[in-house]
Design an enzyme around this catalytic site. Structure first.
Site, PDB file in Angstrom:
ATOM      1  N   ASP A  83       0.806   3.621   7.634  1.00 20.93           N
ATOM      2  CA  ASP A  83      -0.189   2.565   7.391  1.00 20.93           C
ATOM      3  C   ASP A  83      -0.015   1.998   5.976  1.00 20.93           C
ATOM      4  OD1 ASP A  83      -1.523   3.253   9.938  1.00 20.93           O
ATOM      5  OD2 ASP A  83      -2.023   5.092   8.861  1.00 20.93           O
ATOM      6  N   HIS A 118      -6.455   7.825  10.301  1.00 17.57           N
ATOM      7  CA  HIS A 118      -5.311   7.097  10.847  1.00 17.57           C
ATOM      8  C   HIS A 118      -5.703   6.609  12.239  1.00 17.57           C
ATOM      9  CE1 HIS A 118      -1.449   5.887  12.310  1.00 17.57           C
ATOM     10  NE2 HIS A 118      -1.536   6.742  13.303  1.00 17.57           N
TER      11      HIS A 118
HETATM   12  P1  NAX Z   1       7.032  11.458  22.283  1.00 17.69           P
HETATM   13  O1  NAX Z   1       6.162  11.573  23.482  1.00 17.69           O
HETATM   14  O2  NAX Z   1       8.298  10.705  22.352  1.00 17.69           O
HETATM   15  O3  NAX Z   1       7.421  12.936  21.799  1.00 17.69           O
HETATM   16  C1  NAX Z   1       6.497  13.945  21.673  1.00 17.69           C
HETATM   17  C2  NAX Z   1       7.217  15.256  21.897  1.00 17.69           C
HETATM   18  O4  NAX Z   1       6.302  16.313  21.611  1.00 17.69           O
HETATM   19  C3  NAX Z   1       7.694  15.438  23.344  1.00 17.69           C
HETATM   20  O5  NAX Z   1       9.082  15.743  23.336  1.00 17.69           O
HETATM   21  C4  NAX Z   1       6.870  16.620  23.828  1.00 17.69           C
HETATM   22  O6  NAX Z   1       7.576  17.457  24.747  1.00 17.69           O
HETATM   23  C5  NAX Z   1       6.574  17.351  22.527  1.00 17.69           C
HETATM   24  N1  NAX Z   1       5.427  18.272  22.589  1.00 17.69           N
HETATM   25  C6  NAX Z   1       4.281  18.148  23.291  1.00 17.69           C
HETATM   26  N2  NAX Z   1       3.514  19.230  23.129  1.00 17.69           N
HETATM   27  C7  NAX Z   1       4.170  20.061  22.304  1.00 17.69           C
HETATM   28  C8  NAX Z   1       3.903  21.354  21.789  1.00 17.69           C
HETATM   29  N3  NAX Z   1       2.783  21.997  22.114  1.00 17.69           N
HETATM   30  N4  NAX Z   1       4.811  21.916  20.954  1.00 17.69           N
HETATM   31  C9  NAX Z   1       5.948  21.265  20.656  1.00 17.69           C
HETATM   32  N5  NAX Z   1       6.275  20.052  21.146  1.00 17.69           N
HETATM   33  C10 NAX Z   1       5.400  19.459  21.953  1.00 17.69           C
HETATM   34  O7  NAX Z   1       6.086  10.930  21.115  1.00 17.69           O
HETATM   35  P2  NAX Z   1       6.498  10.280  19.725  1.00 17.69           P
HETATM   36  O8  NAX Z   1       6.654   8.827  19.898  1.00 17.69           O
HETATM   37  O9  NAX Z   1       7.612  11.055  19.130  1.00 17.69           O
HETATM   38  O10 NAX Z   1       5.152  10.486  18.884  1.00 17.69           O
HETATM   39  C11 NAX Z   1       4.701  11.769  18.516  1.00 17.69           C
HETATM   40  C12 NAX Z   1       3.282  11.707  17.982  1.00 17.69           C
HETATM   41  O11 NAX Z   1       3.212  10.909  16.811  1.00 17.69           O
HETATM   42  C13 NAX Z   1       2.279  11.082  18.956  1.00 17.69           C
HETATM   43  O12 NAX Z   1       1.106  11.872  18.963  1.00 17.69           O
HETATM   44  C14 NAX Z   1       1.984   9.730  18.317  1.00 17.69           C
HETATM   45  O13 NAX Z   1       0.702   9.263  18.668  1.00 17.69           O
HETATM   46  C15 NAX Z   1       2.074  10.076  16.874  1.00 17.69           C
HETATM   47  N6  NAX Z   1       2.220   8.974  15.921  1.00 17.69           N
HETATM   48  C16 NAX Z   1       1.593   9.070  14.720  1.00 17.69           C
HETATM   49  C17 NAX Z   1       1.722   8.131  13.732  1.00 17.69           C
HETATM   50  C18 NAX Z   1       1.039   8.268  12.420  1.00 17.69           C
HETATM   51  O14 NAX Z   1       1.135   7.329  11.627  1.00 17.69           O
HETATM   52  N7  NAX Z   1       0.332   9.347  12.082  1.00 17.69           N
HETATM   53  C19 NAX Z   1       2.518   6.906  13.971  1.00 17.69           C
HETATM   54  C20 NAX Z   1       3.516   7.048  15.064  1.00 17.69           C
HETATM   55  C21 NAX Z   1       3.060   7.836  16.257  1.00 17.69           C
HETATM   56  O15 NAX Z   1       2.309   6.978  17.099  1.00 17.69           O
END
Ligand code: NAX
Length: 328
Positions: free
Chosen positions: A159, A187
């Site tokens: 952000d 956020h």
């Molecule tokens: P993806 O869905 O591509 O990848 C997430 C991965 O996490 C998957 O491979 C899944 O198998 C794994 N996962 C789920 N549960 C798990 C666990 N208990 N232990 C280990 N791995 C686990 O999502 P992606 O685009 O990489 O985003 C990841 C996270 O970042 C999401 O929650 C998203 O909302 C968040 N974001 C946060 C941002 C921020 O500024 N704070 C911005 C970007 C993003 O939206």
């Protein structure tokens, strides 16, 4: 030669993980002279995909990368972790209420907090990226009572960077000319990007752009809704920019903020600026010697006050909800 730093990354097979791991391995997370050992955590169904990413990491032959291990058990993944990047989370799916989302993520961040408490290195630094990031960080922190609370942070650097980019465009300057940007609060869409204390080439940013309507009707909503705009355009959520912000967050925390500047990090509140103690809320912070400190003494006018309060109220509501669920 230096001992490698153990960096645990959760959600390693996801799209942020794919962008993030290569930058960590190349030395951009900690410094060009710091060897790293990667410890990847995934859910069992995604371990194979993580192995594929690990093969590519190997193929990049990064001189600083001393090893990669892949786990589906948080206790093993956080064992000896010096830096923990909590990226994997449960996304909101259709028809899911906020309470369901918090509960599903509690099922992830509670055991991960406990595993960090039991197994991480004494100097562990935690960054939560997975959403809802601030409250997920709160859940992990409260379940790691032996780790100093200030080691748990959540990411608002994306952000912050988005706000720098929008302001630079408006003012016709380079992002490098802008200092002292601040993101306050959660956020989420309630976050408050604040340019009243920012500087462009040493002069007050708000006075330089001199356009209150732009700040209220364009800048603030554009920054707050940028994530949705990326999904709309790309058909997938921000990944490389999120990974870049995670790199920036940790690099700054470890290596410090430049003199005369600060950054934005969501950190456990000490009550500064009226934010209830303990909430993990975004503040302007300086970093030095691996520690952050909230910038003190900024004047907050009524316009800013109302926005900070609204975002902090959302954080307090989320805290109350996870408390009710027995997660903290
Ligand atoms: P993806 O869905 O591509 O990848 C997430 C991965 O996490 C998957 O491979 C899944 O198998 C794994 N996962 C789920 N549960 C798990 C666990 N208990 N232990 C280990 N791995 C686990 O999502 P992606 O685009 O990489 O985003 C990841 C996270 O970042 C999401 O929650 C998203 O909302 C968040 N974001 C946060 C941002 C921020 O500024 N704070 C911005 C970007 C993003 O939206």
């Amino acid at each position: 030669t230096r001992t490698p730093v153990n960096v645990t990354v959760t959600g390693a097979a996801g799209q942020i993980g794919y962008a993030l791991l290569f930058r960590i391995a190349s030395g951009q997370l900690l410094g060009a002279d710091v060897p790293v050992r990667l410890k990847l955590l995934e859910i069992p169904q995604a371990v194979k995909a993580a192995e594929g990413t690990a093969m590519e990491l190997e193929d990049a032959a990064f001189p600083l990368l001393t090893g990669i291990d892949i786990y589906d058990d948080p206790n093993a993944a956080f064992d000896g972790a010096n830096v923990a990047l909590l990226v994997g989370a449960r996304p909101r799916t259709k028809g899911m209420e906020r309470g369901d989302l918090l509960e599903a993520n509690g099922g992830i961040f509670k055991p991960q907090g406990q595993a960090i408490n039991a197994h991480a290195a004494d100097d562990v630094k935690v960054l939560v990226v997975g959403n809802p990031a601030n409250t997920n960080a709160l859940i992990a922190q409260r379940n790691a009572p032996d780790v100093p609370a200030e080691r748990f942070t959540a990411m608002t650097r994306l952000d912050h960077n988005r706000a720098l980019a929008q302001l630079a465009k408006k003012a016709g300057v380079s992002v490098a000319d802008i200092k002292k940007m601040t993101i306050w609060g959660n956020h989420s869409a309630t976050q408050y990007p604040d340019i009243f204390h920012a500087e462009i080439a040493g002069k007050n940013a708000f006075e330089t752009v001199n356009d209150r309507a732009w700040v209220e009707n364009d800048f603030i909503p554009t920054v707050a809704k940028r994530g949705a705009a990326i999904i709309e355009a790309r058909g997938a959520s921000s990944a490389a920019s999120a990974a870049s912000a995670a790199i920036d967050h940790v690099y700054t925390w470890v290596n410090g903020t430049p003199e005369g500047d600060w950054t934005s990090m969501a950190v456990p509140s000490d009550g500064s600026y009226g934010v209830p103690e303990g909430l993990i809320s975004s503040f302007p912070v300086t970093c030095k010697d691996g520690r952050w400190e909230i910038v003190q003494g900024l004047e907050i006018d009524d316009f800013s006050r109302a926005r900070i309060d609204a975002s902090v109220k959302e954080l307090a509501d989320e805290r109350d909800a996870v408390r009710k669920l027995g997660l903290i």
